[in-house]
Design a protein around this motif. Structure first.
Motif, mmCIF file in Angstrom:
data_model
loop_
_atom_site.group_PDB
_atom_site.id
_atom_site.type_symbol
_atom_site.label_atom_id
_atom_site.label_comp_id
_atom_site.label_asym_id
_atom_site.label_seq_id
_atom_site.Cartn_x
_atom_site.Cartn_y
_atom_site.Cartn_z
ATOM 1 N N SER A 28 -3.174 11.563 -22.185
ATOM 2 C CA SER A 28 -2.043 12.469 -21.966
ATOM 3 C C SER A 28 -2.228 13.364 -20.751
ATOM 4 O O SER A 28 -1.268 13.723 -20.081
ATOM 5 C CB SER A 28 -1.800 13.312 -23.215
ATOM 6 N N SER A 29 -3.454 13.713 -20.422
ATOM 7 C CA SER A 29 -3.693 14.593 -19.273
ATOM 8 C C SER A 29 -4.492 13.903 -18.161
ATOM 9 O O SER A 29 -4.988 14.563 -17.263
ATOM 10 C CB SER A 29 -4.439 15.847 -19.732
ATOM 11 N N LEU A 30 -4.605 12.590 -18.205
ATOM 12 C CA LEU A 30 -5.399 11.852 -17.229
ATOM 13 C C LEU A 30 -4.561 10.697 -16.674
ATOM 14 O O LEU A 30 -4.119 9.817 -17.421
ATOM 15 C CB LEU A 30 -6.671 11.316 -17.901
ATOM 16 N N ASN A 31 -4.319 10.724 -15.359
ATOM 17 C CA ASN A 31 -3.513 9.696 -14.699
ATOM 18 C C ASN A 31 -4.279 9.095 -13.527
ATOM 19 O O ASN A 31 -5.039 9.780 -12.850
ATOM 20 C CB ASN A 31 -2.201 10.285 -14.164
ATOM 21 N N LEU A 32 -4.023 7.806 -13.281
ATOM 22 C CA LEU A 32 -4.605 7.115 -12.134
ATOM 23 C C LEU A 32 -3.463 6.638 -11.244
ATOM 24 O O LEU A 32 -2.610 5.860 -11.674
ATOM 25 C CB LEU A 32 -5.454 5.919 -12.591
ATOM 26 N N ASP A 33 -3.437 7.140 -10.004
ATOM 27 C CA ASP A 33 -2.431 6.732 -9.022
ATOM 28 C C ASP A 33 -3.056 5.703 -8.082
ATOM 29 O O ASP A 33 -4.097 5.963 -7.484
ATOM 30 C CB ASP A 33 -1.945 7.918 -8.197
ATOM 31 N N VAL A 34 -2.420 4.547 -7.953
ATOM 32 C CA VAL A 34 -2.890 3.490 -7.054
ATOM 33 C C VAL A 34 -1.791 3.249 -6.027
ATOM 34 O O VAL A 34 -0.621 3.100 -6.391
ATOM 35 C CB VAL A 34 -3.206 2.194 -7.834
ATOM 36 N N ARG A 35 -2.169 3.204 -4.746
ATOM 37 C CA ARG A 35 -1.195 3.012 -3.671
ATOM 38 C C ARG A 35 -1.766 2.055 -2.632
ATOM 39 O O ARG A 35 -2.932 2.165 -2.252
ATOM 40 C CB ARG A 35 -0.856 4.353 -3.032
ATOM 41 N N MET A 36 -0.930 1.117 -2.177
ATOM 42 C CA MET A 36 -1.310 0.204 -1.100
ATOM 43 C C MET A 36 -0.304 0.353 0.036
ATOM 44 O O MET A 36 0.897 0.209 -0.171
ATOM 45 C CB MET A 36 -1.336 -1.242 -1.558
ATOM 46 N N ASP A 37 -0.794 0.661 1.231
ATOM 47 C CA ASP A 37 0.034 0.796 2.426
ATOM 48 C C ASP A 37 -0.310 -0.343 3.381
ATOM 49 O O ASP A 37 -1.482 -0.710 3.522
ATOM 50 C CB ASP A 37 -0.230 2.127 3.138
ATOM 51 N N ALA A 38 0.706 -0.890 4.033
ATOM 52 C CA ALA A 38 0.488 -1.962 5.002
ATOM 53 C C ALA A 38 1.341 -1.705 6.237
ATOM 54 O O ALA A 38 2.512 -1.375 6.131
ATOM 55 C CB ALA A 38 0.843 -3.310 4.399
ATOM 56 N N THR A 39 0.737 -1.858 7.408
ATOM 57 C CA THR A 39 1.475 -1.800 8.667
ATOM 58 C C THR A 39 1.449 -3.189 9.286
ATOM 59 O O THR A 39 0.463 -3.913 9.159
ATOM 60 C CB THR A 39 0.857 -0.787 9.646
ATOM 61 N N ASN A 40 2.544 -3.560 9.930
ATOM 62 C CA ASN A 40 2.723 -4.901 10.495
ATOM 63 C C ASN A 40 2.487 -5.950 9.407
ATOM 64 O O ASN A 40 1.701 -6.874 9.559
ATOM 65 C CB ASN A 40 1.812 -5.131 11.697
ATOM 66 N N LEU A 41 3.210 -5.800 8.323
ATOM 67 C CA LEU A 41 3.024 -6.614 7.123
ATOM 68 C C LEU A 41 3.172 -8.107 7.389
ATOM 69 O O LEU A 41 2.430 -8.919 6.832
ATOM 70 C CB LEU A 41 4.019 -6.166 6.049
ATOM 71 N N LEU A 42 4.110 -8.511 8.236
ATOM 72 C CA LEU A 42 4.329 -9.924 8.520
ATOM 73 C C LEU A 42 3.398 -10.463 9.600
ATOM 74 O O LEU A 42 3.405 -11.663 9.876
ATOM 75 C CB LEU A 42 5.792 -10.145 8.937
ATOM 76 N N ASN A 43 2.600 -9.596 10.198
ATOM 77 C CA ASN A 43 1.609 -9.950 11.220
ATOM 78 C C ASN A 43 2.242 -10.633 12.427
ATOM 79 O O ASN A 43 1.697 -11.578 12.975
ATOM 80 C CB ASN A 43 0.500 -10.818 10.622
ATOM 81 N N HIS A 44 3.421 -10.136 12.848
ATOM 82 C CA HIS A 44 4.061 -10.637 14.059
ATOM 83 C C HIS A 44 3.508 -9.877 15.253
ATOM 84 O O HIS A 44 3.267 -8.693 15.196
ATOM 85 C CB HIS A 44 5.578 -10.408 14.008
ATOM 86 N N VAL A 45 3.335 -10.581 16.349
ATOM 87 C CA VAL A 45 2.866 -9.938 17.570
ATOM 88 C C VAL A 45 4.017 -9.138 18.168
ATOM 89 O O VAL A 45 5.143 -9.606 18.224
ATOM 90 C CB VAL A 45 2.352 -11.013 18.541
ATOM 91 N N ALA A 46 3.747 -7.914 18.554
ATOM 92 C CA ALA A 46 4.731 -7.066 19.226
ATOM 93 C C ALA A 46 4.088 -6.553 20.506
ATOM 94 O O ALA A 46 3.140 -5.774 20.461
ATOM 95 C CB ALA A 46 5.149 -5.910 18.329
ATOM 96 N N TYR A 47 4.575 -7.018 21.639
ATOM 97 C CA TYR A 47 4.012 -6.626 22.933
ATOM 98 C C TYR A 47 4.507 -5.241 23.319
ATOM 99 O O TYR A 47 5.671 -4.925 23.158
ATOM 100 C CB TYR A 47 4.372 -7.654 23.997
ATOM 101 N N THR A 48 3.603 -4.430 23.843
ATOM 102 C CA THR A 48 3.951 -3.056 24.182
ATOM 103 C C THR A 48 4.217 -2.854 25.660
ATOM 104 O O THR A 48 4.912 -1.928 26.034
ATOM 105 C CB THR A 48 2.830 -2.100 23.749
#
Length: 79
Positions: A28-48
């Protein structure tokens, strides 16, 4: 020269970022938060940037690219 602004353009850029999160209640007083973040998820090349020296051998070729896919997993215990 007489070139107009933005006269040298490259291909379209597509970058997809995403995040998933879930909270698990352990007690009741104990919680576990799990989070996954991803950048460029599709792994496409983007030229700058592009080589824009007209007299060079590599004119019009990409000079740099954004980093490849990156994922981060985080867990937080709240009490």
């Amino acid at each position: 020269g007489n070139a107009r602004r933005n006269s040298i353009t490259g291909p379209n850029q597509l970058t997809v970022n995403g995040a998933l999160s879930r909270t698990f209640r352990i007690k009741s007083s104990l919680n576990l938060d799990v989070r996954m973040d991803a950048t460029n998820l599709l792994n496409h090349v983007a030229y700058t940037s592009w080589n824009t020296v007209v007299n060079g051998n590599i004119f019009g070729l990409p000079a740099a690219a954004n980093p490849m896919r990156d994922m981060q997993l985080t867990a937080t215990l709240r009490f």
